[in-house]
Design a protein around this motif. Structure first.
Motif, short mmCIF file in Angstrom:
data_model
loop_
_atom_site.label_atom_id
_atom_site.label_comp_id
_atom_site.label_asym_id
_atom_site.label_seq_id
_atom_site.Cartn_x
_atom_site.Cartn_y
_atom_site.Cartn_z
N SER A 1 0.83 -1.22 0.00
CA SER A 1 0.00 0.00 0.00
C SER A 1 0.86 1.26 0.00
CB SER A 1 -0.95 0.01 1.19
OG SER A 1 -0.23 -0.03 2.40
N ASN A 2 2.10 1.14 0.50
CA ASN A 2 2.99 2.30 0.46
C ASN A 2 3.40 2.65 -0.96
OD1 ASN A 2 2.97 2.67 3.17
ND2 ASN A 2 4.86 1.53 3.53
N ARG A 3 3.37 1.63 -1.82
CA ARG A 3 3.76 1.86 -3.22
C ARG A 3 2.54 1.97 -4.13
NH1 ARG A 3 6.43 -2.42 -1.36
NH2 ARG A 3 5.58 -3.86 -2.89
N TRP A 4 1.36 1.75 -3.59
CA TRP A 4 0.14 1.75 -4.38
C TRP A 4 -0.03 3.08 -5.12
CZ3 TRP A 4 -3.17 -1.35 -6.46
CH2 TRP A 4 -4.43 -0.90 -6.84
N ARG A 5 -0.26 2.97 -6.38
CA ARG A 5 -0.45 4.12 -7.26
C ARG A 5 0.74 5.07 -7.30
NH1 ARG A 5 -6.34 5.23 -8.93
NH2 ARG A 5 -6.87 3.07 -9.28
N TRP B 1 2.92 5.00 -9.38
CA TRP B 1 3.17 5.31 -10.78
C TRP B 1 2.63 6.68 -11.15
CZ3 TRP B 1 -1.35 6.28 -13.27
CH2 TRP B 1 -2.51 5.73 -12.73
N GLU B 2 1.64 7.17 -10.38
CA GLU B 2 1.09 8.49 -10.67
C GLU B 2 2.13 9.59 -10.50
OE1 GLU B 2 -2.27 8.57 -8.02
OE2 GLU B 2 -3.62 7.89 -9.60
N SER B 3 3.09 9.37 -9.61
CA SER B 3 4.12 10.38 -9.41
C SER B 3 5.15 10.34 -10.54
CB SER B 3 4.83 10.18 -8.07
OG SER B 3 5.55 8.97 -8.08
N GLY B 4 5.17 9.23 -11.30
CA GLY B 4 6.02 9.14 -12.48
C GLY B 4 7.48 8.84 -12.21
N ASP B 5 7.89 8.74 -10.97
CA ASP B 5 9.31 8.54 -10.70
C ASP B 5 9.62 7.22 -9.99
OD1 ASP B 5 8.14 9.21 -8.33
OD2 ASP B 5 9.75 10.54 -7.67
N VAL B 6 8.61 6.35 -9.85
CA VAL B 6 8.82 5.11 -9.12
C VAL B 6 8.29 3.93 -9.94
CG1 VAL B 6 8.30 3.83 -7.01
CG2 VAL B 6 8.55 6.31 -6.92
N ALA B 7 9.11 2.92 -10.10
CA ALA B 7 8.66 1.69 -10.75
C ALA B 7 7.94 0.85 -9.71
CB ALA B 7 9.84 0.93 -11.34
N VAL B 8 6.78 0.30 -10.06
CA VAL B 8 5.99 -0.46 -9.11
C VAL B 8 6.04 -1.93 -9.45
CG1 VAL B 8 3.68 -0.84 -8.18
CG2 VAL B 8 4.44 1.47 -8.72
N SER B 9 6.37 -2.73 -8.46
CA SER B 9 6.33 -4.18 -8.58
C SER B 9 5.61 -4.70 -7.35
CB SER B 9 7.74 -4.75 -8.66
OG SER B 9 7.65 -6.16 -8.66
N PRO B 10 4.45 -5.39 -7.53
CA PRO B 10 3.69 -5.83 -6.36
C PRO B 10 4.39 -6.91 -5.54
CG PRO B 10 2.72 -6.68 -8.36
CD PRO B 10 3.82 -5.75 -8.77
N ILE B 11 5.36 -7.57 -6.10
CA ILE B 11 6.02 -8.65 -5.35
C ILE B 11 7.49 -8.40 -5.28
CG2 ILE B 11 6.47 -11.11 -5.26
CD1 ILE B 11 3.84 -11.55 -6.66
#
Length: 162
Positions: free
Chosen positions: A146-150, A152-162
């Motif tokens: 949840s700390n990384r949830w969405r 991607w909207e900030s555009g500077d963080v790659a998101v990987s759920p696992i």
């Protein structure tokens, strides 16, 4: 992060069946679901090897692996095993319900499914059908997706759920 509990149940994952109502008005769970959940409970008890169920908040990962249908041609089978999406029955949420009901009990991995604060589940094709479960105790808020949830909207963080 090392899981508090992990389990692999060989065989085709079984989805939680809809409750049935007998003519007497009694509501019951279908036998196939009851048997599968009982199998998970028994294997959970063995895997816990006398440890107590965690009372902490947990993150649960569930992988439902299905074999390609026997009718698939050699080419189609290879395609399915090479990353094709398993978007047919059973419904993933119902497979997860069976799994959670199988590991949530007094001497299980967790006491109650209300302890689950995050859930990651997927289904795919594989050589051998099975259900894989990993339960992680939440150490801190940093562990939470949840700390990384969405982010991607900030555009500077790659998101990987696992």
């Amino acid at each position: 992060m090392i899981p508090f509990f992990h389990l692999t149940i060989q065989g085709v994952p079984v989805a939680k069946g809809r409750p049935r109502v007998a003519q007497s008005g009694h509501v019951y769970t279908p036998e196939k679901t009851r048997n599968y959940e009982q199998r998970i409970r028994e294997m959970t008890a063995i895997a816990m090897a006398g440890r107590s169920a965690t009372k902490r908040a947990v993150i649960v990962h569930v992988a439902a692996i299905f074999e390609p249908p026997p009718s698939a041609t050699r080419t189609r089978r290879a395609s399915l095993l090479n990353g094709s999406i398993h978007s047919i029955k059973p419904d993933l949420d119902n497979v997860v319900k069976s799994a959670m009901d199988g590991i949530c009990f007094e001497n299980g991995a967790i006491l109650d499914d209300k302890q689950i604060v995050e859930l990651c589940a997927f289904k795919q094709y594989g050589e051998n059908a099975c259900l894989m479960l990993d339960v992680f105790e939440v150490e801190s808020v940093v562990d939470r997706f949840s700390n990384r949830w969405r982010s991607w909207e900030s555009g500077d963080v790659a998101v990987s759920p696992i």
